[in-house]
Design an enzyme around this catalytic site. Structure first.
Site, PDB file in Angstrom:
ATOM      1  CG  HIS A  46     -36.011   8.266  -1.173  1.00 32.01           C
ATOM      2  ND1 HIS A  46     -35.200   7.254  -0.717  1.00 32.01           N
ATOM      3  CD2 HIS A  46     -35.967   9.232  -0.227  1.00 32.01           C
ATOM      4  CE1 HIS A  46     -34.682   7.598   0.443  1.00 32.01           C
ATOM      5  NE2 HIS A  46     -35.129   8.803   0.761  1.00 32.01           N
ATOM      6  CG  HIS A  98     -36.799   3.837   0.105  1.00 29.49           C
ATOM      7  ND1 HIS A  98     -36.332   4.272  -1.126  1.00 29.49           N
ATOM      8  CD2 HIS A  98     -38.047   3.343  -0.142  1.00 29.49           C
ATOM      9  CE1 HIS A  98     -37.239   4.054  -2.051  1.00 29.49           C
ATOM     10  NE2 HIS A  98     -38.304   3.489  -1.473  1.00 29.49           N
ATOM     11  CG  HIS A 100     -38.660  -0.482   4.759  1.00 26.65           C
ATOM     12  ND1 HIS A 100     -37.887   0.636   4.978  1.00 26.65           N
ATOM     13  CD2 HIS A 100     -38.386  -1.343   5.775  1.00 26.65           C
ATOM     14  CE1 HIS A 100     -37.159   0.450   6.071  1.00 26.65           C
ATOM     15  NE2 HIS A 100     -37.452  -0.744   6.584  1.00 26.65           N
ATOM     16  CG  HIS A 102     -40.114  -4.908   8.325  1.00 28.25           C
ATOM     17  ND1 HIS A 102     -38.898  -5.532   8.212  1.00 28.25           N
ATOM     18  CD2 HIS A 102     -39.851  -3.607   8.583  1.00 28.25           C
ATOM     19  CE1 HIS A 102     -37.930  -4.649   8.400  1.00 28.25           C
ATOM     20  NE2 HIS A 102     -38.471  -3.471   8.624  1.00 28.25           N
TER      21      HIS A 102
END
Ligand code: AMP
Ligand code: ZN
Length: 113
Positions: A46, A98, A100, A102
């Site tokens: 995380h 968190h 990420h 795309h």
């Protein structure tokens, strides 16, 4: 993180469509796709966003990018093309805190860039 939705997905507490995973990263289908292919790549660890990536080694950051390329290839958009986006903070509209990436593709993409 106990209340992080992506940590829950990573732990298997919330179902998701997993596309690719290794010891460090997973890729899932976005639940609300904005393109024919819309995947999310995230570290198992995380971190709130790219703002926190300074605690990583360069090797780990490279692995994230190499994993992202592998995800695009596995989804069949490696050659047709794709876009990688990471929203950071309020003005970017980051909804899930968190880290990420795309991965979007499967059609000609419009948008800002
Ligand atoms: P961002 O605005 O960059 O934080 O993007 C968060 C993304 O997570 C959005 O595109 C959501 O559609 C997606 N998302 C939220 N919950 C889930 C979930 N349970 N499974 C898959 N994708 C999700
Ligand atoms: Zn998390």
């Amino acid at each position: 993180m106990d209340d992080c939705i992506f940590c829950k997905i990573i732990r298997g507490e919330i179902p998701s469509g997993r596309v690719l995973e290794d010891d460090d990263f997973i890729a899932i289908h976005d639940i609300n796709p904005k393109a024919p292919v819309h995947l999310l790549v995230m570290p198992r660890e995380h971190l709130a966003s790219l703002n926190d990536i300074g605690c990583w080694t360069g090797e780990r950051a490279q692995k994230l990018l190499e994993f992202t390329v592998a995800v695009a290839r596995a989804a069949g958009i490696g050659e047709s093309g794709y876009r990688v986006i990471s929203n950071v903070g309020r003005d970017a509209g980051q909804e899930v805190d968190h880290l990420h990436l795309h991965v979007l593709g499967g059609e000609r993409l419009g948008g800002l860039l």
